[in-house]
Design a protein around this motif. Structure first.
Motif, PDB file in Angstrom:
ATOM      1  N   ARG A 189      15.836 -26.926  39.488  1.00  0.00           N
ATOM      2  CA  ARG A 189      15.932 -28.990  39.733  1.00  0.00           C
ATOM      3  C   ARG A 189      17.522 -29.085  39.231  1.00  0.00           C
ATOM      4  NH1 ARG A 189      10.609 -29.225  38.162  1.00  0.00           N
ATOM      5  NH2 ARG A 189      11.094 -29.147  35.670  1.00  0.00           N
ATOM      6  N   GLU A 190      17.779 -27.990  37.832  1.00  0.00           N
ATOM      7  CA  GLU A 190      18.960 -28.914  37.665  1.00  0.00           C
ATOM      8  C   GLU A 190      19.909 -28.181  38.715  1.00  0.00           C
ATOM      9  OE1 GLU A 190      19.341 -26.660  34.012  1.00  0.00           O
ATOM     10  OE2 GLU A 190      18.188 -28.577  32.883  1.00  0.00           O
ATOM     11  N   ARG A 191      19.918 -26.873  39.491  1.00  0.00           N
ATOM     12  CA  ARG A 191      21.231 -25.899  40.112  1.00  0.00           C
ATOM     13  C   ARG A 191      21.247 -27.071  41.555  1.00  0.00           C
ATOM     14  NH1 ARG A 191      24.284 -25.481  42.939  1.00  0.00           N
ATOM     15  NH2 ARG A 191      26.018 -24.083  43.464  1.00  0.00           N
ATOM     16  N   TYR A 192      20.061 -27.662  41.779  1.00  0.00           N
ATOM     17  CA  TYR A 192      20.306 -27.889  43.173  1.00  0.00           C
ATOM     18  C   TYR A 192      20.076 -29.743  43.216  1.00  0.00           C
ATOM     19  CZ  TYR A 192      20.783 -23.261  44.956  1.00  0.00           C
ATOM     20  OH  TYR A 192      20.780 -21.514  44.962  1.00  0.00           O
ATOM     21  N   GLY A 193      19.780 -30.044  42.300  1.00  0.00           N
ATOM     22  CA  GLY A 193      19.690 -32.021  42.139  1.00  0.00           C
ATOM     23  C   GLY A 193      17.934 -31.999  42.109  1.00  0.00           C
ATOM     24  N   LEU A 194      17.188 -31.215  43.104  1.00  0.00           N
ATOM     25  CA  LEU A 194      15.752 -31.251  43.333  1.00  0.00           C
ATOM     26  C   LEU A 194      14.984 -32.399  42.611  1.00  0.00           C
ATOM     27  CD1 LEU A 194      15.082 -27.619  44.456  1.00  0.00           C
ATOM     28  CD2 LEU A 194      16.394 -29.426  45.928  1.00  0.00           C
ATOM     29  N   ARG A 195      14.079 -33.110  42.984  1.00  0.00           N
ATOM     30  CA  ARG A 195      12.729 -34.152  42.910  1.00  0.00           C
ATOM     31  C   ARG A 195      11.794 -33.278  42.053  1.00  0.00           C
ATOM     32  NH1 ARG A 195      12.657 -38.943  46.652  1.00  0.00           N
ATOM     33  NH2 ARG A 195      10.770 -39.398  45.646  1.00  0.00           N
ATOM     34  N   HIS A 196      11.320 -32.750  42.556  1.00  0.00           N
ATOM     35  CA  HIS A 196      10.531 -31.706  42.842  1.00  0.00           C
ATOM     36  C   HIS A 196      10.579 -30.836  42.990  1.00  0.00           C
ATOM     37  CE1 HIS A 196       5.467 -31.449  42.902  1.00  0.00           C
ATOM     38  NE2 HIS A 196       6.215 -30.772  43.190  1.00  0.00           N
ATOM     39  N   VAL A 197       9.688 -29.612  41.946  1.00  0.00           N
ATOM     40  CA  VAL A 197      10.185 -27.980  42.321  1.00  0.00           C
ATOM     41  C   VAL A 197       8.143 -27.387  41.661  1.00  0.00           C
ATOM     42  CG1 VAL A 197      11.327 -25.838  41.928  1.00  0.00           C
ATOM     43  CG2 VAL A 197      12.163 -28.291  41.840  1.00  0.00           C
ATOM     44  N   VAL A 198       8.021 -26.581  42.060  1.00  0.00           N
ATOM     45  CA  VAL A 198       6.935 -26.670  42.259  1.00  0.00           C
ATOM     46  C   VAL A 198       7.233 -24.506  42.391  1.00  0.00           C
ATOM     47  CG1 VAL A 198       4.433 -25.261  41.647  1.00  0.00           C
ATOM     48  CG2 VAL A 198       5.993 -28.249  41.980  1.00  0.00           C
ATOM     49  N   VAL A 199       7.304 -23.784  40.938  1.00  0.00           N
ATOM     50  CA  VAL A 199       7.884 -22.407  41.068  1.00  0.00           C
ATOM     51  C   VAL A 199       5.941 -21.199  40.252  1.00  0.00           C
ATOM     52  CG1 VAL A 199       8.528 -20.223  40.772  1.00  0.00           C
ATOM     53  CG2 VAL A 199       9.823 -22.650  40.863  1.00  0.00           C
ATOM     54  N   THR A 200       5.349 -21.459  41.546  1.00  0.00           N
ATOM     55  CA  THR A 200       4.013 -20.186  41.349  1.00  0.00           C
ATOM     56  C   THR A 200       4.334 -18.898  40.459  1.00  0.00           C
ATOM     57  OG1 THR A 200       1.741 -19.040  41.761  1.00  0.00           O
ATOM     58  CG2 THR A 200       3.464 -19.882  43.461  1.00  0.00           C
ATOM     59  N   THR A 201       3.477 -18.952  39.935  1.00  0.00           N
ATOM     60  CA  THR A 201       3.698 -16.947  38.907  1.00  0.00           C
ATOM     61  C   THR A 201       3.299 -16.090  40.250  1.00  0.00           C
ATOM     62  OG1 THR A 201       1.869 -17.349  38.438  1.00  0.00           O
ATOM     63  CG2 THR A 201       3.196 -17.662  36.804  1.00  0.00           C
ATOM     64  N   ASP A 202       3.998 -14.801  39.854  1.00  0.00           N
ATOM     65  CA  ASP A 202       3.726 -14.225  41.042  1.00  0.00           C
ATOM     66  C   ASP A 202       2.375 -13.385  40.660  1.00  0.00           C
ATOM     67  OD1 ASP A 202       6.323 -13.947  42.882  1.00  0.00           O
ATOM     68  OD2 ASP A 202       7.362 -13.443  42.072  1.00  0.00           O
ATOM     69  N   ALA A 203       1.836 -12.385  41.592  1.00  0.00           N
ATOM     70  CA  ALA A 203       0.454 -11.707  42.138  1.00  0.00           C
ATOM     71  C   ALA A 203       0.761 -10.686  42.314  1.00  0.00           C
ATOM     72  CB  ALA A 203      -0.517 -12.027  42.541  1.00  0.00           C
ATOM     73  N   GLY A 204       0.896  -9.812  41.255  1.00  0.00           N
ATOM     74  CA  GLY A 204       2.445  -8.070  42.279  1.00  0.00           C
ATOM     75  C   GLY A 204       2.541  -8.515  43.078  1.00  0.00           C
ATOM     76  N   ASP A 205       2.461  -7.212  43.908  1.00  0.00           N
ATOM     77  CA  ASP A 205       3.496  -8.236  45.468  1.00  0.00           C
ATOM     78  C   ASP A 205       3.108  -8.143  46.866  1.00  0.00           C
ATOM     79  OD1 ASP A 205       6.403  -6.486  43.691  1.00  0.00           O
ATOM     80  OD2 ASP A 205       5.258  -4.870  43.987  1.00  0.00           O
ATOM     81  N   ASP A 206       2.024  -9.428  46.476  1.00  0.00           N
ATOM     82  CA  ASP A 206       0.883  -9.630  47.566  1.00  0.00           C
ATOM     83  C   ASP A 206       1.641 -10.461  47.869  1.00  0.00           C
ATOM     84  OD1 ASP A 206      -0.476 -10.164  49.060  1.00  0.00           O
ATOM     85  OD2 ASP A 206      -3.175  -9.734  47.830  1.00  0.00           O
ATOM     86  N   PRO A 207       2.002 -10.729  49.151  1.00  0.00           N
ATOM     87  CA  PRO A 207       2.690 -11.503  50.387  1.00  0.00           C
ATOM     88  C   PRO A 207       1.393 -12.276  50.657  1.00  0.00           C
ATOM     89  CG  PRO A 207       3.237 -10.058  51.744  1.00  0.00           C
ATOM     90  CD  PRO A 207       2.456  -9.047  50.166  1.00  0.00           C
ATOM     91  N   ALA A 208       0.497 -12.654  50.812  1.00  0.00           N
ATOM     92  CA  ALA A 208      -1.173 -12.667  50.962  1.00  0.00           C
ATOM     93  C   ALA A 208      -1.488 -13.738  50.061  1.00  0.00           C
ATOM     94  CB  ALA A 208      -2.250 -12.619  51.743  1.00  0.00           C
ATOM     95  N   MET A 209      -0.893 -13.081  48.900  1.00  0.00           N
ATOM     96  CA  MET A 209      -1.326 -13.842  47.585  1.00  0.00           C
ATOM     97  C   MET A 209      -0.547 -15.117  47.354  1.00  0.00           C
ATOM     98  SD  MET A 209      -4.026 -14.620  45.636  1.00  0.00           S
ATOM     99  CE  MET A 209      -4.849 -13.399  45.073  1.00  0.00           C
ATOM    100  N   ALA A 210       0.749 -14.522  46.943  1.00  0.00           N
ATOM    101  CA  ALA A 210       2.077 -16.199  46.665  1.00  0.00           C
ATOM    102  C   ALA A 210       1.826 -16.627  48.089  1.00  0.00           C
ATOM    103  CB  ALA A 210       2.729 -15.175  47.449  1.00  0.00           C
TER     104      ALA A 210
END
Length: 325
Positions: free
Chosen positions: A82-103
């Protein structure tokens, strides 16, 4: 939000006099969920007295409000983006290992939750298509009288369950809203063909509705095989020519260089929302999965086309790390 009532002096000892009653009232309201009317009846006082006691508890520092981020999101990365790019809305989900399907599953579900909270009756909502948007669709349950607009023509992809018009049409049916969709490719061979297709009533309606966008969910593609529908649709010589022109990202048919500048070499051959239409929308949120899209996501965030991002921790960290390099 978690609200806790504590004793005076940081919880040491028991408060006396009116503060004792204030703490009791605060506990019933904030911790037990009782209404002011219920507490007034229990204590034999008026609800106005209950309100004054709650104010007293707050003013004395006996009530502390803690806003806790969901366990599955990374609040530090969200704030940094948010601070770096001036974004209004950011959601970052925690990672589940290296599984792209889960991400992808997590990103799509959280994007659906955001959209269900902000889309209102009368909104004109632009929708990209792709694997992550298919997940958003599967988690969408909201009934809302909005218009759902197909942002780009479709290309055949074996790894995507629904093409653009199918996705937009299903969103509209689930919501009880209206669909502005069309059956035409994202990219055609020449400008003459594109002009003829834009004259088709369905195509013209969807592209005209894009002028009225209030909200949009878009996908960020990287300029490589399997990471961009435009890239995959081009012959090798055109892919390489656009790479030499600086293209590193695609946002729903709009090509960008690393600084977020639009590269419009294909604009006369694409059937898609324009950069100007996205910039005029009230709120545009990008969805991105895969660390190999870090350069592309960074370009999208610099472009001014989007003011929101839903992604996962590994990609978010890579975006920020690249900007510091």
């Amino acid at each position: 939000m978690t609200t806790t009532s504590e004793g005076a002096a940081g919880g040491a000892g028991r408060p006396t006099g009116g503060l004792s009653l204030a703490v009791a009232v605060a506990r019933r309201v904030h911790l037990d969920g009782a209404s002011k009317v219920q507490v007034a009846a229990e204590l034999g006082i008026t609800r106005f007295k209950v309100a004054r006691l709650l104010d007293m508890a707050h003013e004395a520092g006996l009530v502390r409000t803690v806003v806790a981020a969901p366990a599955e999101t990374d609040e530090a990365l969200e704030q940094a983006l948010r601070e770096r790019y001036g974004l209004r809305h950011v959601v970052v989900t925690t990672d589940a290992g290296d599984d792209p399907a889960m991400a992808r599953l997590r990103v799509g579900r959280l994007a659906a939750e955001w959209a269900e909270h902000v889309v209102a009756d009368g909104d004109v909502v632009g929708l990209a298509w792709g694997r992550t948007m298919s997940v958003v669709h599967e988690h969408w349950r909201r009934r809302v009288a909005a218009t759902f607009v197909q942002l780009a023509g479709s290309l055949v992809r074996a790894d995507v369950d629904r093409n653009g018009p199918e996705l937009v049409g299903s969103f509209a049916r689930r919501s009880g809203g209206r669909a502005a969709l069309f059956y035409a490719p994202l990219l055609v061979a020449d400008a003459t063909t594109a002009t003829a297709l834009r004259a088709d009533p369905a195509v013209a309606d969807a592209l005209r509705q894009a002028d009225e966008l209030t909200k949009a969910l878009v996908a960020v593609g990287a300029w490589s095989e399997g990471r961009s529908t435009v890239f995959d649709a081009l012959p090798l010589d055109e892919r390489n020519a656009l790479r030499r022109a600086g293209v590193c990202a695609e946002v729903t048919g709009v090509l960008l260089d690393a600084e977020g500048r639009v590269v419009d070499d294909l604009a006369d051959r694409t059937l898609a929302v324009t950069a100007d239409q996205l910039r005029r929308a009230d709120h545009v949120v990008a969805l991105a999965v895969g660390v190999d899209r870090a350069v592309a996501v960074r370009a999208a965030l610099r472009s001014g086309l989007v003011d929101g991002l839903v992604t996962h921790a590994a990609l978010a960290a890579a975006v920020l790390a690249g900007d510091r390099a």
